[in-house]
Design a protein around this motif. Structure first.
Motif: not given
Length: 293
Positions: A67, A98, A117-120, A141, A143, A187, A189, A192
């Motif tokens: 990330f 991820d 799993n999309d952290t953006t 997530a 962010s 999530d 985050g 983040l």
């Protein structure tokens, strides 16, 4: 209360009204923030995933790009990193990929991944289309920054309210794109684009996020807010990570993403036992006439 607590992940049913799942982390990157490339080699990544499943992790999260800010990795290279690991692990455990690239998600799903799993947070809405066109679950997530870029001095009017509003909006986007509600996980985050006080506030008021009614994931293992709260360097944050995970689990988290799998599994199984969701593994103490004090 979770609106859709029973979920199918990798062909396995989990009732999140009575279960807290551990998501193990396998980073197939040379520059991951925690293990510094220890599982970059293909054999090491697969072994780590198998060990995590044997230790009780219900999900293994495979990532090919950190990330943290840095240069872009060609999509073909990211696919080459994650797909062989996904294919090797999918027969034995639910596998998450991820990624923030729809093309990588599609390739991973084809290889057996059951979670993206999309952290953006669906910064690319096409990610929702890929998930909708499959049986996979999406983790959305919170962010703020564009992928792999800095977001200096993040500010929030009220971090919990702002994060909840973001997650609500991106959840609605996923629903509009055809992702069923029972295949959405949220999530908040931790860390983040958030400073330590923001992450502590999210943790302290986690129960407010549970009011969203979705399965909630927390990814707080060994993160900087734990290190800064306790003055602990990487490798010294296990106790703080477990304390934060237990707090979140008792306030509504149902998936805990972790580096230290056996310890986290024990902590979550203990929370389940205290809640009365899980029977003791055995009972001997003070159960015999001769006594076992």
């Amino acid at each position: 209360m979770i609106a859709h607590p029973v979920r199918c992940l990798g062909g396995r049913s989990i009732d999140f009204s009575r279960r807290i799942a551990v998501m193990a982390i396998v980073n197939r990157t040379p520059d991951s923030f925690y293990d510094r490339g220890a599982t970059y080699a293909l054999d090491a990544a697969i072994e780590k995933g198998r060990d995590a499943a044997a230790a009780g992790a219900e999900i293994v999260d495979v990532g090919g790009v950190p990330f943290a800010p840095g240069p872009a990795l060609p999509i073909a290279d990211e696919i080459e990193r994650v797909v062989p690991v996904v294919a090797a692990l999918a027969p034995i455990v639910a596998v998450s990929v991820d990624t923030f690239h729809p093309e990588v998600a599609r390739a991973a799903i084809d290889a057996g991944a059951s979670i993206v799993n999309d952290t953006t947070g669906l910064r690319d809405p096409c990610m929702a289309d890929v998930v909708a066109d499959s049986d996979a679950t999406i983790v959305i997530a919170h962010s703020l920054a564009a992928p792999r870029t800095q977001h200096p001095l993040p500010r929030y009017d009220d971090v919990v309210r702002d994060v909840a509003d973001f997650l609500r909006e991106r959840r609605d986007l996923a629903l509009c794109r055809g992702v069923p509600p029972e295949r959405i996980v949220l999530d908040p985050g931790h860390d983040l684009n958030k400073n330590t006080r923001h992450s502590l506030e999210l943790t302290r008021r986690f129960g407010e996020l549970a009011e969203l009614g979705d399965v909630l994931l927390v990814a707080l293992s060994n993160k900087d807010f734990i290190g800064e709260a306790l003055d602990r360097q990487r490798g010294e944050r296990l106790s703080g990570s477990l304390a934060a995970a237990v707090w979140c689990a008792t306030h509504g988290a149902r998936i805990v993403r972790a580096h230290n799998v056996p310890e986290t599994v024990d902590a979550m199984r203990m929370v389940e036992a205290i809640r009365g969701w899980r029977e003791p593994a055995y009972e001997l103490h003070n159960t015999r006439p001769e006594g076992n004090s």
